[in-house]
Design a protein around this motif. Structure first.
Motif, PDB file in Angstrom:
ATOM      1  N   ASN A 170       0.817  -1.221   0.000  1.00 23.33           N
ATOM      2  CA  ASN A 170       0.000   0.000   0.000  1.00 23.33           C
ATOM      3  C   ASN A 170       0.849   1.268   0.000  1.00 23.33           C
ATOM      4  N   MET A 171       2.077   1.183  -0.437  1.00 22.18           N
ATOM      5  CA  MET A 171       3.007   2.318  -0.331  1.00 22.18           C
ATOM      6  C   MET A 171       2.480   3.548  -1.072  1.00 22.18           C
ATOM      7  N   ALA A 172       2.444   4.674  -0.358  1.00 19.91           N
ATOM      8  CA  ALA A 172       1.885   5.912  -0.909  1.00 19.91           C
ATOM      9  C   ALA A 172       2.637   6.399  -2.136  1.00 19.91           C
ATOM     10  N   LEU A 173       3.897   6.033  -2.269  1.00 22.55           N
ATOM     11  CA  LEU A 173       4.672   6.441  -3.439  1.00 22.55           C
ATOM     12  C   LEU A 173       3.990   5.996  -4.732  1.00 22.55           C
ATOM     13  N   PHE A 174       3.208   4.924  -4.653  1.00 29.43           N
ATOM     14  CA  PHE A 174       2.518   4.401  -5.820  1.00 29.43           C
ATOM     15  C   PHE A 174       1.009   4.610  -5.767  1.00 29.43           C
ATOM     16  N   THR A 175       0.447   4.726  -4.581  1.00 32.70           N
ATOM     17  CA  THR A 175      -1.001   4.906  -4.476  1.00 32.70           C
ATOM     18  C   THR A 175      -1.400   6.380  -4.402  1.00 32.70           C
ATOM     19  N   ARG A 176      -0.463   7.247  -3.979  1.00 38.03           N
ATOM     20  CA  ARG A 176      -0.710   8.697  -3.925  1.00 38.03           C
ATOM     21  C   ARG A 176       0.521   9.409  -4.471  1.00 38.03           C
ATOM     22  N   GLN A 177       0.770   9.184  -5.737  1.00 37.49           N
ATOM     23  CA  GLN A 177       2.039   9.557  -6.359  1.00 37.49           C
ATOM     24  C   GLN A 177       2.344  11.047  -6.334  1.00 37.49           C
ATOM     25  N   ARG A 178       1.341  11.891  -6.343  1.00 36.19           N
ATOM     26  CA  ARG A 178       1.585  13.334  -6.478  1.00 36.19           C
ATOM     27  C   ARG A 178       2.023  14.003  -5.184  1.00 36.19           C
ATOM     28  N   LEU A 179       1.893  13.308  -4.061  1.00 38.14           N
ATOM     29  CA  LEU A 179       2.251  13.923  -2.778  1.00 38.14           C
ATOM     30  C   LEU A 179       3.759  14.054  -2.629  1.00 38.14           C
ATOM     31  N   SER A 180       4.217  15.244  -2.291  1.00 39.29           N
ATOM     32  CA  SER A 180       5.649  15.466  -2.111  1.00 39.29           C
ATOM     33  C   SER A 180       6.127  15.035  -0.744  1.00 39.29           C
ATOM     34  N   ILE A 181       5.209  14.865   0.186  1.00 40.76           N
ATOM     35  CA  ILE A 181       5.523  14.352   1.519  1.00 40.76           C
ATOM     36  C   ILE A 181       4.552  13.218   1.796  1.00 40.76           C
ATOM     37  N   GLN A 182       5.079  12.071   2.182  1.00 44.47           N
ATOM     38  CA  GLN A 182       4.246  10.891   2.335  1.00 44.47           C
ATOM     39  C   GLN A 182       4.615  10.144   3.610  1.00 44.47           C
ATOM     40  N   PRO A 183       3.611   9.610   4.309  1.00 44.16           N
ATOM     41  CA  PRO A 183       3.910   8.781   5.489  1.00 44.16           C
ATOM     42  C   PRO A 183       4.368   7.393   5.062  1.00 44.16           C
ATOM     43  N   LEU A 184       5.197   6.793   5.890  1.00 42.76           N
ATOM     44  CA  LEU A 184       5.621   5.410   5.692  1.00 42.76           C
ATOM     45  C   LEU A 184       5.304   4.624   6.955  1.00 42.76           C
ATOM     46  N   THR A 185       4.894   3.389   6.797  1.00 38.81           N
ATOM     47  CA  THR A 185       4.725   2.525   7.959  1.00 38.81           C
ATOM     48  C   THR A 185       6.111   2.049   8.404  1.00 38.81           C
ATOM     49  N   PRO A 186       6.243   1.630   9.661  1.00 34.71           N
ATOM     50  CA  PRO A 186       7.537   1.069  10.090  1.00 34.71           C
ATOM     51  C   PRO A 186       7.980  -0.096   9.211  1.00 34.71           C
ATOM     52  N   GLU A 187       7.009  -0.905   8.753  1.00 33.13           N
ATOM     53  CA  GLU A 187       7.344  -2.046   7.897  1.00 33.13           C
ATOM     54  C   GLU A 187       7.897  -1.599   6.550  1.00 33.13           C
ATOM     55  N   GLU A 188       7.293  -0.551   5.980  1.00 34.03           N
ATOM     56  CA  GLU A 188       7.793  -0.008   4.719  1.00 34.03           C
ATOM     57  C   GLU A 188       9.201   0.546   4.898  1.00 34.03           C
ATOM     58  N   PHE A 189       9.378   1.319   5.966  1.00 39.25           N
ATOM     59  CA  PHE A 189      10.675   1.946   6.227  1.00 39.25           C
ATOM     60  C   PHE A 189      11.761   0.886   6.404  1.00 39.25           C
ATOM     61  N   ASP A 190      11.481  -0.114   7.231  1.00 34.49           N
ATOM     62  CA  ASP A 190      12.478  -1.162   7.497  1.00 34.49           C
ATOM     63  C   ASP A 190      12.794  -1.977   6.244  1.00 34.49           C
ATOM     64  N   PHE A 191      11.764  -2.265   5.451  1.00 34.99           N
ATOM     65  CA  PHE A 191      12.002  -3.035   4.235  1.00 34.99           C
ATOM     66  C   PHE A 191      12.895  -2.262   3.271  1.00 34.99           C
ATOM     67  N   ILE A 192      12.614  -0.979   3.097  1.00 35.59           N
ATOM     68  CA  ILE A 192      13.418  -0.165   2.179  1.00 35.59           C
ATOM     69  C   ILE A 192      14.857  -0.057   2.678  1.00 35.59           C
ATOM     70  N   LEU A 193      15.014   0.133   4.002  1.00 35.58           N
ATOM     71  CA  LEU A 193      16.380   0.161   4.556  1.00 35.58           C
ATOM     72  C   LEU A 193      17.131  -1.137   4.274  1.00 35.58           C
ATOM     73  N   SER A 194      16.417  -2.241   4.342  1.00 35.54           N
ATOM     74  CA  SER A 194      17.060  -3.538   4.106  1.00 35.54           C
ATOM     75  C   SER A 194      17.556  -3.669   2.664  1.00 35.54           C
ATOM     76  N   LEU A 195      16.937  -2.931   1.747  1.00 34.41           N
ATOM     77  CA  LEU A 195      17.321  -3.048   0.339  1.00 34.41           C
ATOM     78  C   LEU A 195      18.737  -2.548   0.080  1.00 34.41           C
ATOM     79  N   GLU A 196      19.205  -1.582   0.903  1.00 33.22           N
ATOM     80  CA  GLU A 196      20.528  -1.029   0.627  1.00 33.22           C
ATOM     81  C   GLU A 196      21.641  -2.045   0.875  1.00 33.22           C
ATOM     82  N   GLU A 197      21.326  -3.117   1.584  1.00 30.06           N
ATOM     83  CA  GLU A 197      22.311  -4.179   1.836  1.00 30.06           C
ATOM     84  C   GLU A 197      22.299  -5.254   0.737  1.00 30.06           C
TER      85      GLU A 197
END
Length: 201
Positions: A170-197
């Motif tokens: 349900n990531m807002a980056l894709f469901t509410r694309q026009r928003l320049s500021i978007q909330p992230l759930t802890p799960e979204e944040f942690d998953f994205i952080l894991s991608l850098e590894e």
């Protein structure tokens, strides 16, 4: 600092509660206030912009955010809106106010942010959009990402997670694309952080 839009709203989170108390008129309504750099913003309670989305923008809406800014020069009414994470890193104390927010829902998200909350700094409207680094509200450079996480890579995970029920479903980056500021759930944040590894998929 300039981000995606040209109408300025600088919201100093450190002074938010004090400003709200100091600027109540005799009937308890908030009045027009000036921010530290002289730009004013009306914070009236009877704004026509109120919707169900804005009503849900309470203090506990999110602890993590995604903030979009344009890393490449582009003139908007004669003003260059460029502001990359490298520009933030070069600021005094690596800190800058976040302005240029026009969308009312994005403004409400900005108001809901708390000091020390973390956000991804997202480069938008460029050749390869993506997450470039981490910042703290309001807005201080934390570090560069270990690798640049592109929009294309995030979209691949989003599409997979829509099917599997993964953290980006349900990531807002894709469901509410026009928003320049978007909330992230802890799960979204942690998953994205894991991608850098990991290697890009």
């Amino acid at each position: 600092m300039r981000c995606c839009f040209y109408i300025h709203l600088i919201w100093k989170m450190k002074n938010r509660n004090k400003a709200n108390e100091d600027n109540k008129g005799p009937a308890g309504k908030r009045t027009k206030t000036k921010n530290p750099v002289g730009t004013s913003a009306t914070m009236g309670n009877s704004s026509p912009e109120k919707t169900s989305a804005s009503k849900n923008c309470g203090k506990n809406l999110s602890s993590y955010w995604l903030m979009k800014s344009e890393p490449e020069s582009r003139l908007e009414k004669g003003v260059d809106v460029k502001f990359s994470i490298e520009d933030l890193q070069a600021q005094p104390k690596q800190t800058a106010c976040w302005d240029g927010v026009r969308n009312y829902q994005a403004r409400n998200f900005l108001r809901a942010m708390q000091l020390e909350q973390e956000a991804f700094f997202y480069h938008s409207n460029c050749k390869e959009p993506g997450i470039a680094g981490l910042v703290k509200v309001d807005v201080q450079f934390v570090r560069m990402m270990k690798r640049y996480i592109t929009l294309a890579e995030l979209k691949t995970h989003y599409q997979a997670h829509k099917t599997t029920g993964g953290p980006l479903k349900n990531m807002a980056l894709f469901t509410r694309q026009r928003l320049s500021i978007q909330p992230l759930t802890p799960e979204e944040f942690d998953f994205i952080l894991s991608l850098e590894e990991k290697e890009p998929s």
